[in-house]
Design a protein around this motif. Structure first.
Motif, mmCIF file in Angstrom:
data_model
loop_
_atom_site.group_PDB
_atom_site.id
_atom_site.type_symbol
_atom_site.label_atom_id
_atom_site.label_comp_id
_atom_site.label_asym_id
_atom_site.label_seq_id
_atom_site.Cartn_x
_atom_site.Cartn_y
_atom_site.Cartn_z
ATOM 1 N N ARG A 162 15.496 17.111 -1.797
ATOM 2 C CA ARG A 162 14.851 18.421 -1.420
ATOM 3 C C ARG A 162 15.776 19.921 -0.987
ATOM 4 N N ARG A 163 16.460 19.215 -0.310
ATOM 5 C CA ARG A 163 17.048 21.181 -0.124
ATOM 6 C C ARG A 163 16.409 22.005 1.650
ATOM 7 N N GLU A 164 15.656 21.325 1.744
ATOM 8 C CA GLU A 164 14.525 21.794 3.250
ATOM 9 C C GLU A 164 15.195 21.597 3.742
ATOM 10 N N ASP A 165 15.891 23.029 4.833
ATOM 11 C CA ASP A 165 16.200 22.347 5.879
ATOM 12 C C ASP A 165 17.320 21.744 6.114
ATOM 13 N N ARG A 166 18.478 21.621 5.210
ATOM 14 C CA ARG A 166 19.606 20.413 4.582
ATOM 15 C C ARG A 166 20.154 20.224 6.134
ATOM 16 N N TRP A 214 0.974 -1.636 0.072
ATOM 17 C CA TRP A 214 -0.334 -0.150 -0.014
ATOM 18 C C TRP A 214 1.008 0.824 -0.120
ATOM 19 N N ILE A 215 2.090 1.227 0.573
ATOM 20 C CA ILE A 215 3.074 2.616 1.234
ATOM 21 C C ILE A 215 3.236 2.844 -0.466
ATOM 22 N N TYR A 216 3.983 1.428 -1.210
ATOM 23 C CA TYR A 216 4.543 1.337 -2.234
ATOM 24 C C TYR A 216 3.919 2.264 -3.377
ATOM 25 N N LEU A 217 2.367 1.849 -2.820
ATOM 26 C CA LEU A 217 0.997 2.493 -4.764
ATOM 27 C C LEU A 217 1.295 3.706 -3.893
ATOM 28 N N ARG A 218 0.926 4.062 -3.110
ATOM 29 C CA ARG A 218 0.748 6.017 -2.360
ATOM 30 C C ARG A 218 2.003 6.283 -2.779
ATOM 31 N N MET A 219 3.674 6.075 -3.457
ATOM 32 C CA MET A 219 4.189 7.371 -3.277
ATOM 33 C C MET A 219 4.354 6.865 -4.681
ATOM 34 N N LEU A 220 4.512 5.306 -5.885
ATOM 35 C CA LEU A 220 4.297 5.840 -6.847
ATOM 36 C C LEU A 220 3.222 6.371 -7.466
ATOM 37 N N ARG A 221 1.727 6.615 -7.086
ATOM 38 C CA ARG A 221 1.190 7.998 -7.450
ATOM 39 C C ARG A 221 1.354 9.336 -7.133
ATOM 40 N N ALA A 222 2.102 9.324 -5.802
ATOM 41 C CA ALA A 222 2.722 10.537 -5.480
ATOM 42 C C ALA A 222 3.371 11.651 -5.817
ATOM 43 N N THR A 223 4.553 10.491 -6.481
ATOM 44 C CA THR A 223 5.638 10.369 -6.794
ATOM 45 C C THR A 223 5.314 10.960 -8.674
ATOM 46 N N ASP A 224 4.288 10.000 -9.441
ATOM 47 C CA ASP A 224 3.564 10.093 -11.274
ATOM 48 C C ASP A 224 2.983 8.884 -11.337
ATOM 49 N N SER A 232 9.895 12.846 3.154
ATOM 50 C CA SER A 232 9.457 13.640 2.197
ATOM 51 C C SER A 232 8.441 14.618 1.797
ATOM 52 N N ARG A 233 7.861 14.777 3.634
ATOM 53 C CA ARG A 233 7.010 15.700 4.073
ATOM 54 C C ARG A 233 7.687 16.730 4.050
ATOM 55 N N PRO A 234 7.454 18.475 4.129
ATOM 56 C CA PRO A 234 7.747 19.323 4.825
ATOM 57 C C PRO A 234 7.947 19.876 6.111
ATOM 58 N N GLY A 235 9.180 20.551 6.467
ATOM 59 C CA GLY A 235 8.260 20.503 8.456
ATOM 60 C C GLY A 235 9.654 19.793 8.974
ATOM 61 N N ARG A 236 9.305 20.125 10.050
ATOM 62 C CA ARG A 236 10.264 19.702 10.960
ATOM 63 C C ARG A 236 10.072 17.979 12.105
ATOM 64 N N ALA A 237 7.984 18.316 11.617
ATOM 65 C CA ALA A 237 7.273 17.465 12.595
ATOM 66 C C ALA A 237 7.279 16.168 12.264
ATOM 67 N N TRP A 238 7.995 15.952 11.337
ATOM 68 C CA TRP A 238 7.672 14.314 10.973
ATOM 69 C C TRP A 238 8.921 13.611 11.472
ATOM 70 N N ALA A 257 8.606 -0.101 8.308
ATOM 71 C CA ALA A 257 9.341 0.827 8.399
ATOM 72 C C ALA A 257 10.159 1.673 7.717
ATOM 73 N N SER A 258 10.949 1.362 6.861
ATOM 74 C CA SER A 258 11.705 2.065 5.698
ATOM 75 C C SER A 258 11.014 2.549 5.039
ATOM 76 N N LEU A 259 9.600 2.133 4.672
ATOM 77 C CA LEU A 259 8.949 3.151 3.708
ATOM 78 C C LEU A 259 8.498 4.369 4.259
ATOM 79 N N LEU A 260 7.368 3.873 5.509
ATOM 80 C CA LEU A 260 7.117 4.925 7.328
ATOM 81 C C LEU A 260 8.369 5.944 6.831
ATOM 82 N N ALA A 261 9.253 6.396 7.240
ATOM 83 C CA ALA A 261 10.710 7.058 6.846
ATOM 84 C C ALA A 261 10.558 7.926 5.975
ATOM 85 N N LEU A 262 11.138 6.791 4.991
ATOM 86 C CA LEU A 262 11.525 7.433 3.647
ATOM 87 C C LEU A 262 10.090 8.511 3.200
ATOM 88 N N CYS A 263 8.535 8.080 3.682
ATOM 89 C CA CYS A 263 7.908 8.835 3.935
ATOM 90 C C CYS A 263 7.434 10.015 4.253
#
Length: 232
Positions: free
Chosen positions: A154-158, A60-70, A116-122, A107-113
């Motif tokens: 991503r270059r955000e808060d790198r 499920w996470i794979y498919l959501r990541m694929l769809r979100a990317t392209d 990829s989200r903006p901000g430090r909360a995640w 857990a790896s996929l949750l970490a990468l998801c």
């Protein structure tokens, strides 16, 4: 088995849970299996069901990541599904031992998801998920270079993210170093990428005669397709 024997004798199990096993520092997976066994009177079918459900979550996470990317990347959905549920992995669902690998993948996929989200909360939850992957199965340590590349591009808060990620990565890779065979450790590290490709491409290469070489080649081809699609 020694962990359960020690538990029922009334001894301490913490030391056994933290011991490396067959090149893996999988204390989280061992703890989860011990907990399930105590709750279900060691009903292995529950462990198998838990591993199966975790693999469904991974898909499920794979498919959501694929769809979100392209959305066009969903063309690869059958390959990703086959990598988890093909017949050559049927032994993964014959015992509860696959629970560690399923924990590492999810857990790896949750970490990468989360990364990829903006901000430090995640960021902290994502880093903890990556650490959980690393102490579930050695394959979970693939999250560290993947996360590093994600932060760089991503270059955000790198600056903050790279420094904090390095701290978590040092903890995860330190555990891997403790568990890894000390004879030929550089080769052990170098082969990690090769086996990661083989894991991705293993199911796609079965029609051509499954070998580690053909599996790694198929995995490289799948990744190349992803890159070409993303480049338009």
């Amino acid at each position: 088995v020694p962990i359960f024997q020690e538990y029922y004798k009334g001894g301490g199990t913490a030391g056994l849970l933290l011991e490396p096993y067959n090149g893996h520092f999988n204390s989280l997976a061992r703890t989860a299996m011990l907990g399930l066994a105590l709750l279900t009177r060691w009903n292995v079918r529950v462990e198998i069901l838990a591993a199966f459900l975790l693999n469904l979550a991974v898909l499920w996470i794979y498919l959501r990541m694929l769809r979100a990317t392209d959305p066009r990347l969903l063309l690869l959905a059958p390959a990703f599904s086959a990598s988890l549920f093909s017949l050559i992995r049927n032994d993964d669902f014959l015992s509860g031992f696959n629970l560690g690998l399923a924990l590492a993948e999810s857990a790896s996929l949750l970490a990468l998801c989360g990364l990829s989200r903006p901000g430090r909360a995640w960021f902290v939850p994502s880093s903890l998920a990556a650490l959980a992957a690393a102490v579930s199965n050695s394959v979970g340590n693939a999250v560290w270079p993947a996360g590093f590349l994600l932060i760089v591009f991503r270059r955000e808060d790198r600056g903050f993210r790279l420094a904090a990620w390095a701290v978590f990565a040092a903890a995860g890779l330190g555990a891997a170093f403790v568990a890894a065979p000390k004879d030929g450790f550089p080769r052990y590290v170098a082969e990690a990428g090769y086996f990661s490709l083989a894991l991705i491409g293993g199911t796609a290469s079965t029609g051509f005669g499954f070998t580690p070489e053909s599996a790694a080649a198929a995995g490289g081809a799948i990744l190349a397709v992803c890159v070409l699609v993303l480049q338009g």
